[in-house]
Design an enzyme around this catalytic site. Structure first.
Site, mmCIF file in Angstrom:
data_model
loop_
_atom_site.group_PDB
_atom_site.id
_atom_site.type_symbol
_atom_site.label_atom_id
_atom_site.label_comp_id
_atom_site.label_asym_id
_atom_site.label_seq_id
_atom_site.Cartn_x
_atom_site.Cartn_y
_atom_site.Cartn_z
ATOM 1 N N ARG A 287 62.627 74.756 -78.857
ATOM 2 C CA ARG A 287 62.613 73.680 -77.859
ATOM 3 C C ARG A 287 61.438 72.752 -78.184
ATOM 4 N NH1 ARG A 287 60.067 73.311 -72.373
ATOM 5 N NH2 ARG A 287 61.158 71.630 -71.319
ATOM 6 N N HIS B 192 58.880 64.668 -72.140
ATOM 7 C CA HIS B 192 57.882 65.661 -71.730
ATOM 8 C C HIS B 192 56.567 64.898 -71.508
ATOM 9 C CE1 HIS B 192 56.939 70.209 -71.999
ATOM 10 N NE2 HIS B 192 55.853 69.640 -71.538
ATOM 11 N N GLU C 102 60.079 69.118 -66.161
ATOM 12 C CA GLU C 102 59.262 69.242 -64.952
ATOM 13 C C GLU C 102 58.919 67.916 -64.270
ATOM 14 O OE1 GLU C 102 55.777 71.486 -65.967
ATOM 15 O OE2 GLU C 102 56.903 73.293 -66.419
ATOM 16 N N ASN D 269 61.345 76.675 -65.798
ATOM 17 C CA ASN D 269 60.020 77.023 -66.302
ATOM 18 C C ASN D 269 59.316 77.836 -65.232
ATOM 19 O OD1 ASN D 269 60.651 75.431 -68.454
ATOM 20 N ND2 ASN D 269 59.083 73.872 -68.086
ATOM 21 N N TYR E 18 55.774 80.175 -64.330
ATOM 22 C CA TYR E 18 54.449 80.699 -64.672
ATOM 23 C C TYR E 18 53.883 81.605 -63.586
ATOM 24 C CZ TYR E 18 54.504 77.667 -68.680
ATOM 25 O OH TYR E 18 54.857 77.085 -69.866
ATOM 26 N N GLU F 89 60.544 77.766 -70.329
ATOM 27 C CA GLU F 89 59.125 78.020 -70.583
ATOM 28 C C GLU F 89 58.671 79.219 -69.775
ATOM 29 O OE1 GLU F 89 56.243 74.850 -69.957
ATOM 30 O OE2 GLU F 89 57.609 73.399 -70.860
HETATM 31 C C1 FCB Z 1 54.077 73.509 -68.240
HETATM 32 C C2 FCB Z 1 54.266 72.362 -69.221
HETATM 33 C C3 FCB Z 1 53.861 72.689 -70.637
HETATM 34 C C4 FCB Z 1 52.601 73.535 -70.680
HETATM 35 C C5 FCB Z 1 52.721 74.716 -69.749
HETATM 36 C C6 FCB Z 1 51.511 75.652 -69.772
HETATM 37 O O1 FCB Z 1 53.959 73.030 -66.940
HETATM 38 O O2 FCB Z 1 55.605 71.948 -69.240
HETATM 39 O O3 FCB Z 1 53.728 71.488 -71.347
HETATM 40 O O4 FCB Z 1 51.513 72.753 -70.395
HETATM 41 O O5 FCB Z 1 52.927 74.275 -68.440
#
Ligand code: FCB
Length: 458
Positions: free
Chosen positions: A75, A119, A164, A293, A295, A360
């Site tokens: 990607r 992006h 995002e 995505n 985290y 992600e």
């Molecule tokens: C996401 C972004 C990516 C990177 C990660 C850690 O929000 O899409 O570019 O910065 O976080």
């Protein structure tokens, strides 16, 4: 670990501004991130994207690394100011040549290209004309999408319009921590709507221009957002956070409208989403895949530190809190793989019918290379393994999730954190630009290989 489907996709992700460097080569003009990096104090250490991973000059080596690890998909994002300098007018053939070569290099190594059009690197000229808060930017984006498709549409099947939109709009226009550095809720809300509109227009244009069946997607940053306690003020805060941070992004695209409660929350602040006739139909043009995505997740409280439930303007407090007692990544983000399972199950329940790919997921840790530059990153390996297991659990529970991209292939420019925070599967020594796969990269590649072997074994 629960089994993933036999054709499950394993990849790694990057983005143009974070790795390419070469800011003024072959006709590229400035993006809002080139400008933002020059604002004193905006980025840690005054870091810029001028060199980054020098990927623009080392692309074949980087593709070879990814393929050598054993990953099957890549990607990447296309830099708008590289292929259409200034954001208007004809394509810049020299800029497109780079992505042309990248796609050919990937295909020659058996790696599937997974292309993101935007992006976060808006051409500065479009920012000067109003940026995403201005409606015209949506139309400029659709033109740009078509230019990229004209050149690459014969070989690239997987297209993601935006990465995002929450970050572009809210971090960039409300919180001021990302380019262009604005601090206005109203501007942020306008930006969200025009990002959505740009997405819908681009989907229509690509669908109409397609010379082969395309897989069209958008990628959102999502998490879960439980109330901090069962107290009604906290429950209401979690509802508001869910409307603003989650349903604001999924409802228009997958349900054809903005959530009524969100409209109410914004109206209380004197803000209206600038919807014009026909916009909602355009935005809801069907897509094929939803990129997720993930985290971390937060909890929400309806009281401030002093226990008050409303602020100075009489508006209700919505405060994000950590859960506490959980392991943290190098960025201080809580490690919560279970919430990825919950998130994927929620999306499949509330927005049925659209396959998902985790586009992600990953973690920054303080890496300690040995004398050969090798990083034995057991922390990151454990993070990836736990999250992949969480994806498998969601799949076993009925979520249609078809792939997983680790963030990121390389250590790179981590936006406002500059080069301090390393997310790579591959270490980059910025002084020499030497690349060394980390334990986590070897592990993920091996996991991908084993999964493919099961497929061949039937
Ligand atoms: C996401 C972004 C990516 C990177 C990660 C850690 O929000 O899409 O570019 O910065 O976080």
């Amino acid at each position: 670990m629960a089994r993933l489907p036999p054709d499950f996709r394993f990849g790694a992700a990057t983005s143009a501004f974070q790795i390419e460097g070469a800011p003024a080569e072959d006709g590229r003009t400035a993006s809002i991130w080139d400008t933002f990096c020059r604002v004193p104090g905006a980025v840690a250490n005054g870091d810029t994207g001028d060199l980054a991973c020098d990927h623009y000059h080392r692309m074949p080596e980087d593709v070879a690394l990814l393929a050598g690890l054993g990953l099957d998909s890549y990607r990447f994002s296309v830099s708008w100011p590289r292929v259409q300098p200034g954001g208007r007018g004809p394509a810049n053939p020299a800029g497109l040549d780079f992505y042309d070569r990248l796609v050919d290099e990937l295909l020659a190594r058996g790696v599937t290209p997974w292309l993101t059009l935007y992006h976060w690197d808006l051409p500065q000229e479009l920012q000067d004309a109003g940026g995403w808060p201005a409606r015209d930017t949506a139309f400029r984006f659709a033109d740009y999408a078509e230019l990229v498709h004209e050149r690459l549409g014969d070989r690239v099947e997987h297209w993601t319009t935006l990465n995002e939109p929450f970050c572009s709009a809210v971090l960039g226009h409300v919180e001021g921590v990302h380019a262009p550095g604005g601090r206005s809720l109203g501007e942020g809300v306008r930006a969200v709507h025009h990002l959505h509109l740009g997405h819908g227009l681009a989907v229509r244009r690509l669908r109409a221009a397609a010379r082969r069946p395309l897989d069209l997607a958008v990628t959102h940053l999502l998490g879960t957002g439980d109330p901090a306690t069962a107290h009604p003020a906290d429950v209401a805060a979690a509802r508001r956070a869910d409307a603003f941070g989650f349903r604001f992004y999924l409802d228009p695209i997958l349900r054809g409208g903005y959530p009524a409660d969100l409209n109410g929350d914004l109206a209380a602040r004197g803000i209206e989403i600038p919807v014009r006739e026909g916009d909602l139909e355009t935005i809801a043009t069907p897509i094929d895949t939803l990129g997720v995505n993930y985290y971390r997740s937060m909890r929400f409280s309806g009281t401030d530190e002093q226990g008050a439930t409303s602020d100075a303007d009489g508006l209700p407090v919505t405060r994000a809190l950590p859960h506490g007692g959980l392991p943290l990544t190098g960025l201080g983000w809580e490690v919560m793989p279970h919430d990825l399972t919950a998130l994927l199950l929620r999306v499949s329940r509330d927005y049925p019918g659209v396959p998902m790919v985790v586009t992600e997921n990953g973690a920054a840790y303080e890496d300690r290379p040995d004398a050969h530059g090798f990083v034995e990153d057991t922390d990151r390996t454990a993070y990836l393994s736990a999250h992949l297991a969480a994806v498998a659990r969601a799949h076993a529970g009925g979520a249609d999730v078809r792939g997983y991209f680790a963030w990121s292939l390389l250590d790179n420019f981590e936006w406002a954190y500059g080069y301090d925070q390393r997310f790579g599967l591959v270490r980059v020594d910025y002084a020499t630009q030497r690349r060394t796969p980390k334990r986590s990269g070897l592990w993920l590649g091996e996991t991908a290989r084993r999964s493919r072997a099961r497929r061949t074994a039937g």
